[in-house]
Design an enzyme around this catalytic site. Sequence first.
Site, PDB file in Angstrom:
ATOM      1  CE  LYS A  49      -4.095  -1.951   2.030  1.00  0.00           C
ATOM      2  NZ  LYS A  49      -5.260  -1.660   2.839  1.00  0.00           N
ATOM      3  CB  THR A  50       3.342   2.651   1.890  1.00  0.00           C
ATOM      4  OG1 THR A  50       4.147   1.582   2.416  1.00  0.00           O
ATOM      5  CG2 THR A  50       2.104   2.855   2.751  1.00  0.00           C
TER       6      THR A  50
END
Length: 117
Positions: A49-50
């Site tokens: 997600k990052t």
Amino acid sequence: MDMEIIVNPKTLDGGLNVIQLETAVGAAMKSFDNALGINVPRSRFLPVKTTSDLLLVMSNLYSMNAGSLTMSPKREFLTTPHVKLGSSFTKVRFTKDFYTVLLILDKSHPLRQEERA
């Protein structure tokens, strides 16, 4: 297909409030006769997600094995190193900063952005 919409309020980096509309794939199961669910163990779930998550996946810590990312058996530690990149490392800039495989297989402590390759 008639699926429920999930309203997910978010705040972008610039402070702009937005609403992300999502549908859950699991909700589609009711649309198929004789559909079955499969319990997938947490060890098979590798969220990215990052950019910090992406850095781990693109490092030498993982390798592709039969279509799945698996942690290297050479890893001496049971956990992944904690990677925390600064806010200037966005998805757009990521490939400019990390253009080679990061060697973190033996890292046990937090990896900060000043330690980058």
